[in-house]
Design an enzyme around this catalytic site. Sequence first.
Site, PDB file in Angstrom:
ATOM      1  N   ASN A 174       1.580  -1.204   0.037  1.00  0.00           N
ATOM      2  CA  ASN A 174      -0.193  -0.106  -0.065  1.00  0.00           C
ATOM      3  C   ASN A 174       0.731   1.387   0.350  1.00  0.00           C
ATOM      4  O   ASN A 174       0.350   2.263  -0.260  1.00  0.00           O
ATOM      5  CB  ASN A 174      -0.951  -0.028   1.596  1.00  0.00           C
ATOM      6  CG  ASN A 174      -1.718  -1.147   1.965  1.00  0.00           C
ATOM      7  OD1 ASN A 174      -1.657  -1.897   1.715  1.00  0.00           O
ATOM      8  ND2 ASN A 174      -3.256  -0.493   0.849  1.00  0.00           N
ATOM      9  N   VAL A 181       0.435   6.890  -1.862  1.00  0.00           N
ATOM     10  CA  VAL A 181      -0.546   5.832  -0.530  1.00  0.00           C
ATOM     11  C   VAL A 181      -2.087   4.915  -0.774  1.00  0.00           C
ATOM     12  O   VAL A 181      -3.064   5.714  -1.801  1.00  0.00           O
ATOM     13  CB  VAL A 181      -1.357   6.574   0.696  1.00  0.00           C
ATOM     14  CG1 VAL A 181      -1.622   5.826   2.082  1.00  0.00           C
ATOM     15  CG2 VAL A 181       0.637   7.006   1.235  1.00  0.00           C
ATOM     16  N   CYS A 182      -2.147   4.170  -1.251  1.00  0.00           N
ATOM     17  CA  CYS A 182      -2.833   3.458  -1.605  1.00  0.00           C
ATOM     18  C   CYS A 182      -3.685   2.768  -0.556  1.00  0.00           C
ATOM     19  O   CYS A 182      -3.089   1.939   0.352  1.00  0.00           O
ATOM     20  CB  CYS A 182      -2.422   1.883  -2.360  1.00  0.00           C
ATOM     21  SG  CYS A 182      -3.961   1.281  -3.539  1.00  0.00           S
ATOM     22  N   LEU A 183      -5.116   3.572  -0.079  1.00  0.00           N
ATOM     23  CA  LEU A 183      -6.330   3.284   0.868  1.00  0.00           C
ATOM     24  C   LEU A 183      -7.332   4.054   0.466  1.00  0.00           C
ATOM     25  O   LEU A 183      -7.100   4.973   0.033  1.00  0.00           O
ATOM     26  CB  LEU A 183      -5.442   4.434   1.993  1.00  0.00           C
ATOM     27  CG  LEU A 183      -6.084   3.641   3.120  1.00  0.00           C
ATOM     28  CD1 LEU A 183      -5.782   2.528   3.896  1.00  0.00           C
ATOM     29  CD2 LEU A 183      -5.829   5.236   4.319  1.00  0.00           C
ATOM     30  N   THR A 188      -7.788   5.614  -2.865  1.00  0.00           N
ATOM     31  CA  THR A 188      -7.126   5.187  -4.176  1.00  0.00           C
ATOM     32  C   THR A 188      -7.284   3.766  -4.390  1.00  0.00           C
ATOM     33  O   THR A 188      -5.665   3.172  -4.973  1.00  0.00           O
ATOM     34  CB  THR A 188      -5.181   6.076  -3.984  1.00  0.00           C
ATOM     35  OG1 THR A 188      -5.251   5.714  -1.933  1.00  0.00           O
ATOM     36  CG2 THR A 188      -5.194   7.615  -3.693  1.00  0.00           C
TER      37      THR A 188
END
Length: 346
Positions: A174, A181-183, A188
């Site tokens: 993530n 930031v993959c959240l 995202t």
Amino acid sequence: MENTLLSLAIIYVIMWSMWLIITAVMRYLKSNTSTGSDQSAVLQSNTSSSRCSSSFGLNARRRPVVMQNYQTFKTFDIIDDFKDHHYREFSHSVMHSDYLNVFRLSDKNAKKSYTIYVRVSESRMDLLRAVIIGPAGTPYHDGLFIFDVHFPPKYPAVPPEVHYHSRGLGINPNLYSCGRVCLSLLNTWTGRGNEKWLPNRSTVLQILVSIQALVLNEKPFFNEPGYDSTYTGSEGARRSKKYNEEIFILSLKTMVYTLRSPPRHFEDFVSGHFLARGRAILLACRAYMEGADIGCIVKDEIQGCRKVEKRNLQGFKRGIANLMNSLIVNFTMNGSEDCAEFHLTE
């Protein structure tokens, strides 16, 4: 002609003699202007190259001040500027009442031990910086992870933008090496219901706590979409352990980078943190090199560890060995005095 050459030779000898005299005088003055404590510090530094040797250049008189600042470091505070903020060039937006949730972070930290520290800029209230301490029991333990946050003009209709200071290292599925930031909360990544950003309900506090609790977790390998169903049983456990070993090494590298170049307004916090936790980090490194599972050390004690298979351990041991002496040098330069026993000889 001969007289000319002789004159030049004499001038050269005179100039060379003067340079030697000046150099000797400067060395004498330098050696005599050092205090006794400075001389002993130099001797200690020269005779303990095998010890952890600090921030660079944290001396004995500065250390108590740093530790005092570290121990009293507020979980939330307002500072003057963010000259090194990732979003400093972005357009200025208006402050929103959601900041009240961040102000309450200090109380929540004290009660729930989130160990998240936040600073906002007085001149740019649309910018925020958070430093998250890696949770115990994970491959991120004792690490410091830096996030810059920007509240865009359409906030809170849209989520804030978050950048991770990765130092070029991808330490989690993530958290990309580019800083992305993959959240789900940031929109995202996919999510359902409360997992996604809900205007006027979701908060920046939720984002920070989600990063610490859900992203920096015990088994980050399974953060990769589909891995929890693709890699099950013993194969999943094996891959997860191997991934933890790789991530722990990247976490150690992040520690070194952060200690050498701490984020603005967190300098004493970073220095104090590694003064307080340096020995524990090195103890963990030793335990992991001896075969303990990554993340099994909680409250500085080994808990429920199993030995890693020898065939999977050699590469990891080499990786730790390559970093141990670098950690020792940097911790000592930061003021640590109890690292000599961890020095590795070739």
